[in-house]
Scaffold this motif. Sequence first.
Motif, PDB file in Angstrom:
ATOM      1  N   ARG B  34       0.824  -1.212   0.000  1.00  0.00           N
ATOM      2  CA  ARG B  34       0.000   0.000   0.000  1.00  0.00           C
ATOM      3  C   ARG B  34       0.857   1.261   0.000  1.00  0.00           C
ATOM      4  N   GLY B  35       0.537   2.167  -0.940  1.00  0.00           N
ATOM      5  CA  GLY B  35       1.207   3.465  -0.964  1.00  0.00           C
ATOM      6  C   GLY B  35       2.589   3.437  -1.588  1.00  0.00           C
ATOM      7  N   GLU B  36       2.958   2.291  -2.170  1.00  0.00           N
ATOM      8  CA  GLU B  36       4.301   2.136  -2.681  1.00  0.00           C
ATOM      9  C   GLU B  36       4.328   2.371  -4.203  1.00  0.00           C
ATOM     10  N   VAL B  37       5.469   2.843  -4.701  1.00  0.00           N
ATOM     11  CA  VAL B  37       5.685   2.818  -6.153  1.00  0.00           C
ATOM     12  C   VAL B  37       6.747   1.759  -6.420  1.00  0.00           C
ATOM     13  N   VAL B  38       6.362   0.725  -7.197  1.00  0.00           N
ATOM     14  CA  VAL B  38       7.289  -0.369  -7.471  1.00  0.00           C
ATOM     15  C   VAL B  38       7.612  -0.371  -8.954  1.00  0.00           C
ATOM     16  N   ALA B  39       8.914  -0.395  -9.265  1.00  0.00           N
ATOM     17  CA  ALA B  39       9.317  -0.404 -10.673  1.00  0.00           C
ATOM     18  C   ALA B  39       9.513  -1.835 -11.141  1.00  0.00           C
ATOM     19  N   LEU B  40       9.044  -2.115 -12.377  1.00  0.00           N
ATOM     20  CA  LEU B  40       9.299  -3.404 -13.013  1.00  0.00           C
ATOM     21  C   LEU B  40      10.166  -3.082 -14.222  1.00  0.00           C
ATOM     22  N   LEU B  41      11.454  -3.402 -14.104  1.00  0.00           N
ATOM     23  CA  LEU B  41      12.401  -2.981 -15.129  1.00  0.00           C
ATOM     24  C   LEU B  41      12.799  -4.155 -16.004  1.00  0.00           C
ATOM     25  N   ALA B  46      11.252  -8.226 -22.573  1.00  0.00           N
ATOM     26  CA  ALA B  46      11.563  -9.017 -21.382  1.00  0.00           C
ATOM     27  C   ALA B  46      10.308  -9.628 -20.770  1.00  0.00           C
ATOM     28  N   GLY B  47       9.163  -8.997 -21.010  1.00  0.00           N
ATOM     29  CA  GLY B  47       7.926  -9.523 -20.445  1.00  0.00           C
ATOM     30  C   GLY B  47       7.225  -8.566 -19.498  1.00  0.00           C
ATOM     31  N   LYS B  48       7.594  -7.298 -19.523  1.00  0.00           N
ATOM     32  CA  LYS B  48       6.963  -6.324 -18.622  1.00  0.00           C
ATOM     33  C   LYS B  48       5.491  -6.146 -18.949  1.00  0.00           C
ATOM     34  N   SER B  49       5.221  -5.859 -20.220  1.00  0.00           N
ATOM     35  CA  SER B  49       3.820  -5.629 -20.599  1.00  0.00           C
ATOM     36  C   SER B  49       2.988  -6.883 -20.391  1.00  0.00           C
ATOM     37  N   THR B  50       3.597  -8.030 -20.660  1.00  0.00           N
ATOM     38  CA  THR B  50       2.854  -9.273 -20.488  1.00  0.00           C
ATOM     39  C   THR B  50       2.497  -9.473 -19.017  1.00  0.00           C
ATOM     40  N   THR B  51       3.407  -9.111 -18.128  1.00  0.00           N
ATOM     41  CA  THR B  51       3.107  -9.207 -16.702  1.00  0.00           C
ATOM     42  C   THR B  51       1.911  -8.328 -16.358  1.00  0.00           C
ATOM     43  N   ILE B  52       1.943  -7.100 -16.853  1.00  0.00           N
ATOM     44  CA  ILE B  52       0.860  -6.165 -16.534  1.00  0.00           C
ATOM     45  C   ILE B  52      -0.454  -6.634 -17.133  1.00  0.00           C
ATOM     46  N   SER B 197       5.954  -0.152 -15.026  1.00  0.00           N
ATOM     47  CA  SER B 197       6.846  -0.887 -15.918  1.00  0.00           C
ATOM     48  C   SER B 197       7.658   0.137 -16.694  1.00  0.00           C
ATOM     49  N   GLU B 198       8.969  -0.014 -16.701  1.00  0.00           N
ATOM     50  CA  GLU B 198       9.806   1.020 -17.328  1.00  0.00           C
ATOM     51  C   GLU B 198      11.093   0.462 -17.906  1.00  0.00           C
ATOM     52  N   GLN B 199      11.613   1.164 -18.897  1.00  0.00           N
ATOM     53  CA  GLN B 199      12.992   0.941 -19.321  1.00  0.00           C
ATOM     54  C   GLN B 199      13.829   2.145 -18.928  1.00  0.00           C
ATOM     55  N   ASN B 200      13.124   3.239 -18.660  1.00  0.00           N
ATOM     56  CA  ASN B 200      13.794   4.494 -18.371  1.00  0.00           C
ATOM     57  C   ASN B 200      14.232   4.506 -16.903  1.00  0.00           C
ATOM     58  N   LEU B 201      15.531   4.287 -16.712  1.00  0.00           N
ATOM     59  CA  LEU B 201      16.045   4.151 -15.354  1.00  0.00           C
ATOM     60  C   LEU B 201      15.937   5.464 -14.602  1.00  0.00           C
ATOM     61  N   HIS B 202      16.103   6.558 -15.333  1.00  0.00           N
ATOM     62  CA  HIS B 202      16.042   7.879 -14.729  1.00  0.00           C
ATOM     63  C   HIS B 202      14.688   8.098 -14.059  1.00  0.00           C
ATOM     64  N   VAL B 207      11.087   8.064  -8.923  1.00  0.00           N
ATOM     65  CA  VAL B 207       9.792   7.859  -8.258  1.00  0.00           C
ATOM     66  C   VAL B 207       9.663   6.568  -7.445  1.00  0.00           C
ATOM     67  N   SER B 208      10.500   5.565  -7.707  1.00  0.00           N
ATOM     68  CA  SER B 208      10.186   4.244  -7.146  1.00  0.00           C
ATOM     69  C   SER B 208      10.776   4.025  -5.756  1.00  0.00           C
ATOM     70  N   ASP B 209      10.070   3.203  -4.977  1.00  0.00           N
ATOM     71  CA  ASP B 209      10.590   2.774  -3.689  1.00  0.00           C
ATOM     72  C   ASP B 209      11.392   1.493  -3.848  1.00  0.00           C
ATOM     73  N   ARG B 210      10.807   0.541  -4.600  1.00  0.00           N
ATOM     74  CA  ARG B 210      11.486  -0.731  -4.804  1.00  0.00           C
ATOM     75  C   ARG B 210      11.490  -1.068  -6.284  1.00  0.00           C
ATOM     76  N   ALA B 211      12.281  -2.073  -6.643  1.00  0.00           N
ATOM     77  CA  ALA B 211      12.353  -2.425  -8.060  1.00  0.00           C
ATOM     78  C   ALA B 211      12.477  -3.932  -8.229  1.00  0.00           C
ATOM     79  N   TYR B 212      11.892  -4.426  -9.320  1.00  0.00           N
ATOM     80  CA  TYR B 212      12.126  -5.801  -9.766  1.00  0.00           C
ATOM     81  C   TYR B 212      12.748  -5.701 -11.147  1.00  0.00           C
ATOM     82  N   ILE B 213      13.624  -6.639 -11.476  1.00  0.00           N
ATOM     83  CA  ILE B 213      14.128  -6.698 -12.841  1.00  0.00           C
ATOM     84  C   ILE B 213      13.658  -8.005 -13.451  1.00  0.00           C
TER      85      ILE B 213
END
Lengths: 646, 241
Positions: B34-41, B46-52, B197-202, B207-213
């Motif tokens: 809750r309240g988190e911004v999580v990046a899927l990089l 790689a499968g980001k959109s498919t995950t979403i 879901s992002e490729q843009n690391l910047h 914005v993100s608190d945590r990240a998955y690759i």
Amino acid sequence: MADFIVSLLTGLSSAAAMFLVASGLSIIFGVTRIVNFAHGSFYMLGAYIGYTLVQAIGSTAVGFWAAVLIAAVAVGAIGVVMEILLLRRIYRAPELFQLIATFGVILVIQDVTLWVWGSEDLVGPQAPGLKGAADILGKPIPEYDLALIAISPLVLVGLWALFKLTRWGTLVRAATQDRQMVAALGVNQRWLFTGVLFLGSALAGLGGAVQIPKGGADLLMDFNILAVAFVVVVVGGMGSVFGAFWAAVLFGILQTFGIQILPNSTLVLMFLVMAVVLIFRPWGLLGMPETLGQAHPGPPEQPLRPALPRVRILGGAATALLLALPVAHLVLPQLVGAFTLVLVIEIMVFVLFAAALHFIMGPGGMVSFGHAAYFGGGAYAAALLVKFADAPFEIAFWAAPVGAALLAFLFGWFCVRLSGVYFAMLTLAFAQIAWAFVFQDMPGSVLRTFGIADEFGAPLKITGGDDGLNDIWPSAWAGTRIAYYYIAVGLSVAALWIMRRFLYAPFGYTLRAGRDSPLRAAAIGIDLTRHRWLAFALSGAFTGLAGALFLFSKGSVFPTTLEIARSFDALLMVLLGGVQSLFGPIFGAAALTWLNDLFSVLSYWRFLLGVTIIALVLLLPQGIVGFAGTRLGRRLRLARPEEITA
Amino acid sequence: MTAPAGAPVLGLTGIDTFYGRAQILSGVSLEVRRGEVVALLGRNGAGKSTTIKSIIGLVRPAGGEISFEGNAIQGLEPFQISRLGLGYVPEDRRIFTGLTVAENLEVGRQPRRANAPEWNHEKLFALFPNLAAMTGRLGGLMSGGEQQMLTIARTLMGNPTTILLDEPSEGLAPVIVEQVAKTILDLKAQGLSILLSEQNLHLSTLVSDRAYIIEKGSIRYEGPMADLAENEEVRGAYLMV
Ligand SMILES: Nc1ncnc2c1ncn2[C@@H]1O[C@H](COP(=O)(O)OP(=O)(O)OP(=O)(O)O)[C@@H](O)[C@H]1O
Ligand SMILES: [Mg+2]
């Protein structure tokens, strides 16, 4: 000038029914992506239900219009029933299945209508309060025509308001563009779809009901309006209500003026206009190009591979059996009667027809809904040559495949540029034009306008219209039942073998590549349109060959060989057999010819056939040969282990 | 709020997804609290959109479980999942080009939800000022950046508690990407949870608190965004092209 205005008004009034039906078809297609072939049947039901209601309550003006509206609502409700019971289950199915399923509905509605209202044409009562004629610049014009002229713009404005000003309309427009996204935004589309089916069907019903004072009700209305509605929708642009309006107005006007120049020319004129429009605007006047990526990707298709030994043995055994049958007939006439030979000839004719259709449909992905044009067209080419040039059988016979190929070459030029349902609708429209050409004996009327007629000034009989062309038999050497049997079996087996060779040659692979990924095929330099065109013409030639075999086995040819129902028969055969198998059409044609034979002795055989089709679509989406891929089929070693689908 | 801050709102366990016979996702597990911004990089493909898409139900996973606010949502229809308060912002924006801005927003409108901030036109136009001036414009006539704002605004009209944001920076100029970052932080401040879901690391780092690759359909790395920003080695292995 006054004449001109009156003609213009008459044209506008005849645009009303066209617009109502076509806009409903267009709206349903826009959202559900299903071309509702039963739409013509809804129009017919609108007329019949409207007729009954007008009889009951239509003696006053209020009663009459109430009857018309109630009929429209009733037909809308029938559309809803169809959506809930049938369409809902097949939204994700391949387009072809959806089309075939709605074709099943046509058959059911035809027999139900026949059962409820009988086979007599019903003459519509006049509308109370609008029985007279109005005076326009000194010319009389029926008051009811003026009412009809007013209806289209009223409905158009109503539809505009519904789509533009309500939330429901906004959602429908959004879903027309991108259903998935609308769903992902939390909209339950089930009710959108149901609502759209109600609206579209009610419009068709309204179209049928308002035209009763002019045309009454009859059992041919469904197919007659269907071809017209397709042309209007294709010209206006699929999914565009305004496009349908302008196209209907255009054709309405064209009709009245066209009839004055050349009687019986309506459909041909529509064809010419459609051709011109499509050359410049392939997506119609106000249509948008088909959005790619909306298709439902099915499971990947098996690559074409040489048949398994057991399948080959079966094929060889079947051929041997076919060749031995006449011998059995001679030796054991009481067991293998003459009728069996006749039935086998008929089956082979349709096997060839179905295989020729499959040739473009399976590997080419081109689903033609008007292949009867080449079947009947070929037969007529041969028959005309016999009748008017006294051509011998040996020459006339080959005129059928050649003539059919030329026809397919001409029609194909327009069709192969389009894909999916556009292709389907266009092929159907062309076929209906070819049908009208022979049914209305167009050559006869054309000759008469040049002063060539019989001694009473009536048009000469060229195609013979409804009576067809009779007494056309093979030469003596080919005329015995057994000789003709061997000709039919030999030619169809040879033709099947040639088609198979084509599909395993680079030509066939190119077609498949083009079907699966047009963009990539284009990127590696394949001229796809040309390949598709050639395949279409080849398919036409083989279909024409089937037509020739049919003609000389019956000795006569009638316009029914070109009618929509005949095209659907061929489609059904391919579908029954399974689209993805080369053996499919063979099994399908045999099964359907047999089923037809079985049902045709019953009085409501269309109903039974329709129900069977619907059941098959719902239960056996892989077709009969797809069954070979099931567990049972595998146990019988008809398919490779990895080809199991169920 | 139903769940306390920090409690998991969205959880994927062992998700397998296929397109035809090709397995695209293998055992993807991840979590958004809750309240988190999580990046899927991850790289292209790689499968980001498919995950979403597997989460929102546009693609049906063949195996695994997805829970959202305590409901098992795998196998539900997209509209049902969306109505539970899960908003989806697609990667290619998928604006309804024939509809005006106001109509696009109308399609996204859903009844208000007790546990989520409520959105209306005024509030959205405060967040996206340049949309306010073009409510009557057709979606197809907007610039890429404007369309990106509109697609986010459209999803917000559904009053979601959680948003799936698929590559919002795609094809946008750096200035606009900054604007997107600000928007994401605004939404976070209002209590929304976000899977980005992002490729843009910047952008992700901002914005993100945590990240998955994710790489070839499997999660290869999981950790706080700040750690990843420091970790040259992991970034080099999975993100740089
Ligand atoms: N509809 C589809 N049918 C078949 N394969 C697909 C389909 N959509 C995606 N793929 C494949 O699935 C894999 C993962 O795609 P996905 O769109 O999830 O990647 P992504 O990480 O979002 O990449 P990008 O950064 O380019 O958006 C890719 O190899 C892609 O080719
Ligand atoms: Mg992506």
